[in-house]
Design a protein around this motif. Structure first.
Motif, PDB file in Angstrom:
ATOM      1  N   UNK A  70      48.992  14.200  49.188  1.00  0.00           N
ATOM      2  CA  UNK A  70      50.211  13.600  49.738  1.00  0.00           C
ATOM      3  C   UNK A  70      50.835  12.610  48.755  1.00  0.00           C
ATOM      4  N   UNK A  71      50.001  11.845  48.051  1.00  0.00           N
ATOM      5  CA  UNK A  71      50.533  10.910  47.040  1.00  0.00           C
ATOM      6  C   UNK A  71      51.218  11.689  45.918  1.00  0.00           C
ATOM      7  N   UNK A  72      50.633  12.820  45.515  1.00  0.00           N
ATOM      8  CA  UNK A  72      51.259  13.654  44.485  1.00  0.00           C
ATOM      9  C   UNK A  72      52.597  14.194  44.987  1.00  0.00           C
ATOM     10  N   UNK A  73      52.634  14.696  46.211  1.00  0.00           N
ATOM     11  CA  UNK A  73      53.885  15.203  46.799  1.00  0.00           C
ATOM     12  C   UNK A  73      54.961  14.126  46.847  1.00  0.00           C
ATOM     13  N   UNK A  74      54.550  12.887  47.081  1.00  0.00           N
ATOM     14  CA  UNK A  74      55.500  11.785  47.213  1.00  0.00           C
ATOM     15  C   UNK A  74      55.883  11.176  45.866  1.00  0.00           C
ATOM     16  N   UNK A  75      55.172  11.559  44.807  1.00  0.00           N
ATOM     17  CA  UNK A  75      55.396  10.916  43.503  1.00  0.00           C
ATOM     18  C   UNK A  75      56.646  11.438  42.798  1.00  0.00           C
ATOM     19  N   UNK A  76      57.061  10.682  41.796  1.00  0.00           N
ATOM     20  CA  UNK A  76      58.223  11.077  40.988  1.00  0.00           C
ATOM     21  C   UNK A  76      57.794  11.661  39.643  1.00  0.00           C
ATOM     22  N   UNK A  77      56.510  11.993  39.522  1.00  0.00           N
ATOM     23  CA  UNK A  77      56.017  12.613  38.292  1.00  0.00           C
ATOM     24  C   UNK A  77      56.550  14.040  38.213  1.00  0.00           C
ATOM     25  N   UNK A  78      56.572  14.642  37.026  1.00  0.00           N
ATOM     26  CA  UNK A  78      57.029  16.036  36.924  1.00  0.00           C
ATOM     27  C   UNK A  78      56.223  16.981  37.842  1.00  0.00           C
ATOM     28  N   UNK A  79      54.913  16.806  37.888  1.00  0.00           N
ATOM     29  CA  UNK A  79      54.094  17.652  38.775  1.00  0.00           C
ATOM     30  C   UNK A  79      54.436  17.400  40.240  1.00  0.00           C
ATOM     31  N   UNK A  80      54.641  16.148  40.597  1.00  0.00           N
ATOM     32  CA  UNK A  80      54.998  15.811  41.970  1.00  0.00           C
ATOM     33  C   UNK A  80      56.353  16.383  42.358  1.00  0.00           C
ATOM     34  N   UNK A  81      57.312  16.296  41.444  1.00  0.00           N
ATOM     35  CA  UNK A  81      58.654  16.846  41.710  1.00  0.00           C
ATOM     36  C   UNK A  81      58.598  18.361  41.884  1.00  0.00           C
ATOM     37  N   UNK A  82      57.811  19.021  41.026  1.00  0.00           N
ATOM     38  CA  UNK A  82      57.680  20.482  41.095  1.00  0.00           C
ATOM     39  C   UNK A  82      57.013  20.901  42.408  1.00  0.00           C
ATOM     40  N   UNK A  83      55.955  20.197  42.778  1.00  0.00           N
ATOM     41  CA  UNK A  83      55.240  20.496  44.020  1.00  0.00           C
ATOM     42  C   UNK A  83      56.129  20.226  45.239  1.00  0.00           C
ATOM     43  N   UNK A  84      56.889  19.126  45.208  1.00  0.00           N
ATOM     44  CA  UNK A  84      57.806  18.805  46.301  1.00  0.00           C
ATOM     45  C   UNK A  84      58.835  19.922  46.461  1.00  0.00           C
ATOM     46  N   UNK A  85      59.403  20.373  45.341  1.00  0.00           N
ATOM     47  CA  UNK A  85      60.403  21.447  45.395  1.00  0.00           C
ATOM     48  C   UNK A  85      59.801  22.722  45.975  1.00  0.00           C
ATOM     49  N   UNK A  86      58.582  23.061  45.537  1.00  0.00           N
ATOM     50  CA  UNK A  86      57.960  24.309  45.973  1.00  0.00           C
ATOM     51  C   UNK A  86      57.511  24.255  47.437  1.00  0.00           C
ATOM     52  N   UNK A  87      56.811  23.193  47.814  1.00  0.00           N
ATOM     53  CA  UNK A  87      56.244  23.123  49.166  1.00  0.00           C
ATOM     54  C   UNK A  87      57.213  22.589  50.207  1.00  0.00           C
ATOM     55  N   UNK A  88      57.887  21.524  49.864  1.00  0.00           N
ATOM     56  CA  UNK A  88      58.710  20.851  50.866  1.00  0.00           C
ATOM     57  C   UNK A  88      60.087  21.491  50.967  1.00  0.00           C
ATOM     58  N   UNK A  89      60.765  21.629  49.838  1.00  0.00           N
ATOM     59  CA  UNK A  89      62.130  22.148  49.875  1.00  0.00           C
ATOM     60  C   UNK A  89      62.189  23.658  50.109  1.00  0.00           C
ATOM     61  N   UNK A  90      61.421  24.435  49.331  1.00  0.00           N
ATOM     62  CA  UNK A  90      61.485  25.894  49.461  1.00  0.00           C
ATOM     63  C   UNK A  90      60.880  26.384  50.776  1.00  0.00           C
ATOM     64  N   UNK A  91      59.768  25.784  51.187  1.00  0.00           N
ATOM     65  CA  UNK A  91      59.111  26.233  52.427  1.00  0.00           C
ATOM     66  C   UNK A  91      59.574  25.436  53.645  1.00  0.00           C
ATOM     67  N   UNK A  92      60.480  24.493  53.425  1.00  0.00           N
ATOM     68  CA  UNK A  92      61.069  23.698  54.509  1.00  0.00           C
ATOM     69  C   UNK A  92      59.990  23.038  55.372  1.00  0.00           C
ATOM     70  N   UNK A  93      59.077  22.329  54.694  1.00  0.00           N
ATOM     71  CA  UNK A  93      57.972  21.640  55.341  1.00  0.00           C
ATOM     72  C   UNK A  93      58.495  20.568  56.301  1.00  0.00           C
ATOM     73  N   UNK A  94      57.885  20.491  57.490  1.00  0.00           N
ATOM     74  CA  UNK A  94      58.291  19.526  58.507  1.00  0.00           C
ATOM     75  C   UNK A  94      57.165  18.525  58.764  1.00  0.00           C
ATOM     76  N   UNK A  95      57.456  17.467  59.501  1.00  0.00           N
ATOM     77  CA  UNK A  95      56.427  16.510  59.897  1.00  0.00           C
ATOM     78  C   UNK A  95      55.361  17.232  60.728  1.00  0.00           C
ATOM     79  N   UNK A  96      55.778  18.131  61.576  1.00  0.00           N
ATOM     80  CA  UNK A  96      54.821  18.912  62.360  1.00  0.00           C
ATOM     81  C   UNK A  96      53.853  19.658  61.430  1.00  0.00           C
ATOM     82  N   UNK A  97      54.390  20.243  60.348  1.00  0.00           N
ATOM     83  CA  UNK A  97      53.539  20.953  59.384  1.00  0.00           C
ATOM     84  C   UNK A  97      52.529  20.012  58.738  1.00  0.00           C
ATOM     85  N   UNK A  98      52.974  18.802  58.389  1.00  0.00           N
ATOM     86  CA  UNK A  98      52.075  17.818  57.780  1.00  0.00           C
ATOM     87  C   UNK A  98      50.933  17.503  58.747  1.00  0.00           C
ATOM     88  N   UNK A  99      51.265  17.269  59.996  1.00  0.00           N
ATOM     89  CA  UNK A  99      50.233  16.946  60.990  1.00  0.00           C
ATOM     90  C   UNK A  99      49.274  18.112  61.199  1.00  0.00           C
TER      91      UNK A  99
END
Length: 136
Positions: A70-99
């Motif tokens: 979760x810290x990596x997903x929330x980070x502004x590092x290149x790996x964090x940005x890439x992971x955020x784009x892939x998991x959160x933006x492309x797969x439209x991750x929701x709070x329900x999904x996180x839980x």
């Protein structure tokens, strides 16, 4: 008959009062149904940082791995940005999904969850936008 007492406890919890805007108390059921958004895609990383903090304090056995993810997903590092784009933006991750996907986040308090969740945006409609106004 154990399920009826569980159902009764769930009903009692849903009827407890909370305040999410300091104006007036509402039931937990109303707060979750009408005021906070569990199911829209996550739009910013702040809530991921919040859940990383929840995971850090969890008693779950995988909490350290989940906190790190979760810290990596929330980070502004290149790996964090890439992971955020892939998991959160492309797969439209929701709070329900996180839980669902991060059991250590289920230790969140109700107050913490309600304060961290985005509010449901008000929908403004006018009579002229109604199909009834146009005779359809």
């Amino acid at each position: 008959s154990g399920s009826s007492s569980s159902s009764s406890a769930d009903d009692d919890l849903a009827k407890q009062w909370v305040s999410i805007d300091a104006d007036h108390p509402i039931t937990i059921e109303e707060a979750i149904s009408y005021h906070v958004d569990l199911c829209s895609p996550i739009k910013n990383k702040r809530i991921l940082s919040f859940f990383a903090t929840v995971a850090a304090g969890s008693e779950e056995t995988n909490n350290q791995e989940e906190e790190a993810a979760l810290r990596l997903l929330a980070s502004k590092t290149p790996d964090g940005e890439k992971l955020f784009a892939k998991l959160v933006e492309e797969q439209r991750l929701t709070v329900y999904d996180i839980l669902r996907e991060f059991p250590s986040c289920r230790d969140v308090t109700l107050e913490g969850l309600l304060s961290a969740l985005p509010r449901i945006a008000p929908r403004y409609y006018s009579v002229t936008s109604s199909p009834l106004a146009n005779g359809k």
